[in-house]
Design an enzyme around this catalytic site. Sequence first.
Site, PDB file in Angstrom:
ATOM      1  N   ASP A   1     -15.854 -23.855  34.372  1.00 39.75           N
ATOM      2  CA  ASP A   1     -15.766 -25.155  33.900  1.00 39.75           C
ATOM      3  C   ASP A   1     -16.900 -25.468  32.911  1.00 39.75           C
ATOM      4  O   ASP A   1     -16.716 -26.225  31.728  1.00 39.75           O
ATOM      5  CB  ASP A   1     -15.879 -26.011  34.840  1.00 39.75           C
TER       6      ASP A   1
ATOM      7  N   SER B   1     -11.615 -29.602  36.071  1.00 37.73           N
ATOM      8  CA  SER B   1     -12.818 -29.640  35.542  1.00 37.73           C
ATOM      9  C   SER B   1     -13.597 -30.454  36.758  1.00 37.73           C
ATOM     10  O   SER B   1     -14.508 -29.968  37.271  1.00 37.73           O
ATOM     11  CB  SER B   1     -12.975 -30.608  34.251  1.00 37.73           C
TER      12      SER B   1
HETATM   13  N1  URA Z   1     -15.932 -35.305  33.799  1.00 42.18           N
HETATM   14  C1  URA Z   1     -15.874 -34.029  34.155  1.00 42.18           C
HETATM   15  O1  URA Z   1     -16.523 -33.282  34.845  1.00 42.18           O
HETATM   16  N2  URA Z   1     -14.749 -33.225  33.602  1.00 42.18           N
HETATM   17  C2  URA Z   1     -13.885 -33.864  32.706  1.00 42.18           C
HETATM   18  O2  URA Z   1     -13.124 -33.149  32.206  1.00 42.18           O
HETATM   19  C3  URA Z   1     -13.984 -35.316  32.474  1.00 42.18           C
HETATM   20  C4  URA Z   1     -14.904 -36.009  33.210  1.00 42.18           C
END
Ligand code: URA
Length: 437
Positions: free
Chosen positions: A161, A183
Amino acid sequence: MRAVDLIRKKRDSGEHSREEIDFLVSGYTRGDIPDYQMAAWLMATWLRGLSLAETAALTEAMLHSGEVLDLSALPGKKVDKHSTGGVGDKTSLILAPIVAAGGLTVPMISGRGLGHTGGTLDKLESIPGFNVNLSLDQFRRVLRECGMGLIGQTAEIAPADKKIYALRDATSTVESIGLICASIMSKKLAEGIDALVLDVKTGSGAFMKREEDAVRLAEIMVDTGKRMGKKVVALITDMDQPLGRAAGHSSEIIECIEVLNGQGPADLRDLSIELSAWMFYLGERTKSLEEGRRLAETLIANGQAREKFNQGIKLQGGDERVIEEPQRLPKARSRVDVVSESDGYVTGTNCEHFGTALAMLGGGREKKEDAIDPGVALEFHKRIGDPVKKGETLATIHYNAEAKLAEAKSMIAASYLIALEPPREKPRLIRRVIGEQ
Ligand code: URA
């Protein structure tokens, strides 16, 4: 398997198998798949979407790109909150100390600014010395000592991520339900938590502009979390205008301190209390939400939440004197007002453009390697429903560089929608709750 074939498959609306998603995520995380191929796949995914099965596979591949924290040695329930992001959205820095002061553990792994939205880590870094890059051992020590810790993804936690998030930010591939779910949930499920409260924003300053998209995202995230054995609820909350009166890193820290001092803007305070109450309730610290609200209010009123923030800043290497002396935070050198060109009422805002204007002035990133200027800020004087006179100040820009000032100023002026009649309804702060037990 080849990345180029998977890009083509998604471009042509195909559905990936779990193995294909694993190949992409592990290959990109290791550095075998270059940025340009991942960027192309992200854009194809943004355009074509992900099925529920693909979203689940992506979330799990990203979660297992790193370690899943085991915090069972720490006492009590571990609870976190995550927001999908907005403008002036700073509740994490208020509710983490409230909830930790109430006796739960808050192991918060946060992100940086994304698109037009601000990020918790960037805000914290405006506090001199504050270290968001703790090792997992240091993180555990901080959690044991004060019950709250706020860090970024480490090399160990959801490293996929960390890389993909930065690439999405720079390739305009953020606003996708599947990508956002993977994510957020990969980071949060790696935290070793028992319960999670999601704040899913909707409106002109949110990634999900339409309430029905926010509800769908919330449902998918709640479902993903529950399938992994966590207690999860999502609040759908308003982002048709900035939360609070300030956007910009130092200025948001100051606003959080105001709320912890029992002051600050009502919308920010109300949402922080509500989210804290849900955390207390899901973390079984209180028997009802109402009791959770009362506990949050008490912990602000008796100064314990503020004291917890002080302790948390100190333990992460920050200068905790900012709480008493906010002038220690970086501040912009110059200011200019944006004034109304007509009489009337504020009927709406293009809230995303406030975030974009802030980024243009240095208070956000346009490329993933850009540094942030923490002193740059927007101060909002008018809210939806307020009457306004021609020449009256709508917002104040606090800036350091003139380069894009004129452009940012006209973008902000155009983002206030002013009409002769007041709006029929003001936006409701909390629209719905999804996943109530
Ligand atoms: N916050 C996150 O951690 N990821 C995203 O894709 C959008 C908001």
